[in-house]
Design an enzyme around this catalytic site. Structure first.
Site, mmCIF file in Angstrom:
data_model
loop_
_atom_site.group_PDB
_atom_site.id
_atom_site.type_symbol
_atom_site.label_atom_id
_atom_site.label_comp_id
_atom_site.label_asym_id
_atom_site.label_seq_id
_atom_site.Cartn_x
_atom_site.Cartn_y
_atom_site.Cartn_z
ATOM 1 C CG ASN A 89 -1.522 1.319 1.308
ATOM 2 O OD1 ASN A 89 -2.447 1.645 0.780
ATOM 3 N ND2 ASN A 89 -1.294 1.930 2.507
ATOM 4 C CE1 TYR A 154 0.127 7.780 -6.968
ATOM 5 C CE2 TYR A 154 -1.940 8.317 -7.842
ATOM 6 C CZ TYR A 154 -1.193 7.695 -7.025
ATOM 7 O OH TYR A 154 -2.190 7.324 -5.956
ATOM 8 C CE LYS A 158 -0.641 4.017 -6.699
ATOM 9 N NZ LYS A 158 -0.360 3.489 -5.372
HETATM 10 P P1 NAD Z 1 -0.611 8.817 2.636
HETATM 11 O O1 NAD Z 1 0.510 9.857 2.029
HETATM 12 O O2 NAD Z 1 -1.501 9.051 3.920
HETATM 13 O O3 NAD Z 1 0.221 7.469 3.234
HETATM 14 C C1 NAD Z 1 1.435 6.821 2.505
HETATM 15 C C2 NAD Z 1 1.906 5.795 3.210
HETATM 16 O O4 NAD Z 1 3.030 5.368 2.375
HETATM 17 C C3 NAD Z 1 2.362 6.212 4.469
HETATM 18 O O5 NAD Z 1 2.171 5.322 5.491
HETATM 19 C C4 NAD Z 1 3.856 6.125 4.450
HETATM 20 O O6 NAD Z 1 4.604 5.931 5.603
HETATM 21 C C5 NAD Z 1 4.175 5.279 3.150
HETATM 22 N N1 NAD Z 1 5.217 5.547 2.583
HETATM 23 C C6 NAD Z 1 5.521 6.384 1.811
HETATM 24 N N2 NAD Z 1 6.911 6.656 1.088
HETATM 25 C C7 NAD Z 1 7.281 5.467 1.912
HETATM 26 C C8 NAD Z 1 8.714 4.763 1.688
HETATM 27 N N3 NAD Z 1 9.575 5.539 0.877
HETATM 28 N N4 NAD Z 1 9.143 3.853 2.299
HETATM 29 C C9 NAD Z 1 8.020 3.293 3.107
HETATM 30 N N5 NAD Z 1 6.758 3.684 3.413
HETATM 31 C C10 NAD Z 1 6.610 4.991 2.396
HETATM 32 O O7 NAD Z 1 -1.442 8.277 1.638
HETATM 33 P P2 NAD Z 1 -2.635 7.341 1.362
HETATM 34 O O8 NAD Z 1 -3.533 8.315 0.465
HETATM 35 O O9 NAD Z 1 -2.923 6.685 2.391
HETATM 36 O O10 NAD Z 1 -2.025 6.380 0.090
HETATM 37 C C11 NAD Z 1 -1.806 5.007 0.185
HETATM 38 C C12 NAD Z 1 -1.971 4.347 -0.997
HETATM 39 O O11 NAD Z 1 -3.269 4.611 -1.870
HETATM 40 C C13 NAD Z 1 -0.794 4.797 -2.169
HETATM 41 O O12 NAD Z 1 -0.374 3.689 -2.713
HETATM 42 C C14 NAD Z 1 -1.529 5.731 -2.901
HETATM 43 O O13 NAD Z 1 -0.917 5.951 -4.204
HETATM 44 C C15 NAD Z 1 -2.879 5.102 -3.071
HETATM 45 N N6 NAD Z 1 -4.093 5.895 -3.480
HETATM 46 C C16 NAD Z 1 -4.620 7.108 -2.760
HETATM 47 C C17 NAD Z 1 -5.542 8.096 -3.167
HETATM 48 C C18 NAD Z 1 -6.009 9.174 -2.553
HETATM 49 O O14 NAD Z 1 -6.676 9.970 -3.009
HETATM 50 N N7 NAD Z 1 -5.290 9.412 -1.411
HETATM 51 C C19 NAD Z 1 -6.127 7.738 -4.344
HETATM 52 C C20 NAD Z 1 -5.659 6.423 -5.042
HETATM 53 C C21 NAD Z 1 -4.633 5.445 -4.692
#
Ligand code: NAD
Length: 246
Positions: A89, A154, A158
């Protein structure tokens, strides 16, 4: 729904990963969440304790270091006897136009969103084979279906997540390892909290369900896919986006 299962969740310290860690623990799994730093891992564990959730522990390995991951998985397996679920994730996003993006910035996205998923997935397979099955889940995105107007790294990452998911589902089916992804739409986490109102509001107007997603919406999809209810589901990319079409 996950009683007796052991689940590893990367990017579990906040947002979607945190909510999924919490929901999985509430559903009986032993959760091991990964974050990028000791402080954020400890903070997440403290938050969970406040909600009386103690069946979670945390680590902060370098997700791009295959040997480190392999050793950590070995010690988790020794401690709990088996590893049943892996959720890839952790991820970062991008929004700059390609002409303002350096190769280093592009590589940074690929390293965490794609290469880290490769490391953890490759390292977990022997444990799942030994266990006669398992479940690998990846966090994709709505942009893996439609692209986005800026920040090409990005959606490129994905699209790679989807290709990885669909291909591995075919490769690993014979070991009873299911591989699926969830593709969230815009979800209320730190990743989008920096977006100005002028950007978010017009986006909300394009979403038929009339709101952005909450982390629990995505966590619920992961729970279904990780549970025995999804025993015959593999190779799917499950959209959780309110029918948004960007
Ligand atoms: P967030 O920024 O709140 O959380 C991201 C998480 O990834 C954190 O726990 C962080 O510690 C971890 N992370 C980031 N870089 C890292 C690294 N180099 N090493 C280890 N851990 C790392 O974001 P989120 O929205 O909860 O995102 C989680 C997933 O959901 C991601 O893959 C993101 O692409 C995907 N996503 C998010 C959205 C959105 O709108 N928030 C939409 C589609 C997909």
């Amino acid at each position: 729904m996950l009683k007796g299962k052991v689940a590893i969740i990367t990017g579990g310290t906040r947002g979607i990963g945190y909510e999924t860690s919490k929901l999985f623990a509430q559903n009986g799994a032993q959760v091991i969440l990964f974050g990028s730093r000791e402080e954020t891992v400890n903070k997440a564990l403290e938050e969970l304790k406040k909600d009386n959730i103690s069946n979670v522990e945390g680590y902060y390995p370098n997700l791009n270091n295959y040997e480190e991951i392999e050793n950590l998985f070995t010690s988790i397996k020794e401690k709990y006897g088996h590893i049943d679920i892996l959720i890839n994730n952790a991820g970062i996003s991008a929004s700059k136009p390609i002409e303002d993006t350096s190769l280093d910035e592009f590589n940074r996205i690929m390293n965490i969103n794609v290469n880290a998923m490769f490391c953890t997935t490759k390292a977990i397979i022997p444990f799942m084979k030994e266990n006669n099955g398992g479940c690998i889940l990846n966090t994709s995105s709505m942009v893996s279906l439609y692209g986005q107007p800026s920040g090409v790294g990005y959606p490129a990452s994905k699209f790679a997540v989807n290709g990885f998911t669909k291909s591995l589902a075919r490769e690993l089916g014979k070991y009873n390892i299911r591989v699926n992804a969830v593709a969230p739409g815009i979800t209320n986490t730190d990743m989008v909290s920096n977006l100005p109102k002028e950007v978010i509001e017009p986006l909300i107007r394009t979403i038929p369900l009339g709101r952005i997603g909450e982390p629990i919406d995505v966590a619920n999809a992961f729970l279904y896919l990780a549970s025995d209810m999804a025993n015959y589901v593999t190779g799917t990319i499950l959209s959780v986006d309110g029918a948004a079409r960007s």
